[in-house]
Scaffold this motif. Structure first.
Motif, PDB file in Angstrom:
ATOM      1  N   LEU A   1       0.802  -1.218   0.000  1.00 40.41           N
ATOM      2  CA  LEU A   1       0.000   0.000   0.000  1.00 40.41           C
ATOM      3  C   LEU A   1       0.839   1.273   0.000  1.00 40.41           C
ATOM      4  N   PHE A   2       1.975   1.251   0.694  1.00 44.67           N
ATOM      5  CA  PHE A   2       2.733   2.488   0.897  1.00 44.67           C
ATOM      6  C   PHE A   2       4.161   2.442   0.371  1.00 44.67           C
ATOM      7  N   GLY A   3       4.651   1.269  -0.001  1.00 42.92           N
ATOM      8  CA  GLY A   3       6.058   1.127  -0.341  1.00 42.92           C
ATOM      9  C   GLY A   3       6.324   0.847  -1.806  1.00 42.92           C
ATOM     10  N   LEU A   4       7.099  -0.203  -2.060  1.00 45.83           N
ATOM     11  CA  LEU A   4       7.571  -0.512  -3.406  1.00 45.83           C
ATOM     12  C   LEU A   4       6.559  -1.261  -4.260  1.00 45.83           C
ATOM     13  N   GLY A   5       5.373  -1.504  -3.750  1.00 47.32           N
ATOM     14  CA  GLY A   5       4.332  -2.127  -4.556  1.00 47.32           C
ATOM     15  C   GLY A   5       4.129  -3.599  -4.224  1.00 47.32           C
TER      16      GLY A   5
END
Length: 312
Positions: free
Chosen positions: A73-77
């Motif tokens: 959700l918030f990082g590298l996918g």
């Protein structure tokens, strides 16, 4: 204690892990790669240390799902979420295993060996091994630079474990024994005074722009580790991170004024907190060893007193 038991349960640990991971990923991906600050692994490791290895399964699964969601959700996918979640869980498990092994082998009689094992095994070898695999995964799935992200991973994860693992170990260790992590009722006024003074000192240091003042929170922690109970010393890094980190992130204080990139300033602050913990930890360990020896001597004297025949 009911809320404490929930926080120590797999669901509670997973929720806290997700919150910490999502916060650091959202806040500390300054270069678009891996997070330059990481404390979620220390939180999981601190919980695992407090129980036997055969019971780790539910906590590993809960935090693996939390790590995957945070990265997706918030990082590298999502492509990187599953392998990075596995790496994060293995890293935290390795840190917990090292902590348990060195504690069984050396604590509390041989504190220097315990500290060396903590520094080398948890602060160096574990993040080096996890970082080598994680940066390759990040490069293959998100095309981020290997060397730069390897450096960010090592610094963030190493300092996160060194700084926060002792705190989480103390908290979860107390909760696992059904005890509060707060000072005793009789000591709470004094604890509030000490932590209030430390918070005031930290605020003053990080509002002013004089770098020499950074030594005073460090000295406060070291002296506190020598003379105060663990329940009063353990919150000090948290106070330092909360106040100093917030002011540094708001471009206030001596670290924020350094002529380096914003992300590097945040990692320098993390390094400062890590050095503060590294300075205080040996003192706290030696105090714990001496207190254990004193308790043992008192128990021995009590037994001898009971065995001594009555003289008429």
């Amino acid at each position: 204690m009911r809320f404490a038991r929930f926080l120590a349960s797999p669901v509670g640990v997973g929720i806290v892990f997700f919150a910490l991971a999502a916060l650091t990923i959202s806040f500390a991906r300054f270069s678009g790669g891996v997070a330059m600050v990481w404390v979620a692994g220390a939180q999981l490791a601190g919980r695992l240390v407090a129980m036997p290895e055969e019971r780790w399964g539910p906590w590993l699964v809960a935090c693996g799902i939390a790590s995957m969601l945070a990265t997706g959700l918030f990082g590298l996918g999502w492509a990187a979420s599953i392998p990075l979640a596995a790496i994060n869980i293995v890293e935290a498990s390795a840190a917990a295993l090292v902590m348990r092994r060195i504690s069984i082998a050396f604590w509390p009689a041989e504190t220097l060996e315990w500290i060396a094992g903590f520094y080398i095994g948890i602060g160096l070898i574990t993040p080096l091994a996890s970082g080598a695999v994680a940066t390759i995964v990040a490069h293959l799935t998100a095309d981020v630079p290997i060397l730069e992200n390897f450096t960010h991973w090592i610094i963030g994860h190493s300092l996160g474990l060194i700084t926060c693992l002792p705190v989480f170990r103390f908290v979860y260790g107390r909760w696992s024994r059904g005890r509060s992590c707060l000072p005793s009722v009789a000591d709470r006024p004094f604890a509030i005074l000490v932590l209030g003074l430390f918070a005031l000192l930290t605020t003053i240091v990080f509002v002013l722009d004089m770098r020499a003042l950074l030594v005073f929170p460090l000295l406060f922690v070291v002296v506190g580790a020598a003379v105060l109970d663990e329940s009063m010393v353990a919150p000090m890094p948290v106070v330092l991170i909360a106040i100093g980190g917030a002011l540094t992130a708001l471009d206030m204080g001596p670290i924020a004024l350094m002529d380096i990139a914003y992300g590097d300033r945040i990692q320098f602050f993390q390094l400062y907190v890590g050095i503060t913990v590294l300075a205080g930890l040996p003192v706290a360990c030696e105090r714990s060893r001496r207190m254990a020896e004193l308790r043992h001597m008192r128990e021995q004297l009590a037994r001898l007193g009971l065995q001594e025949p009555l003289v008429h």
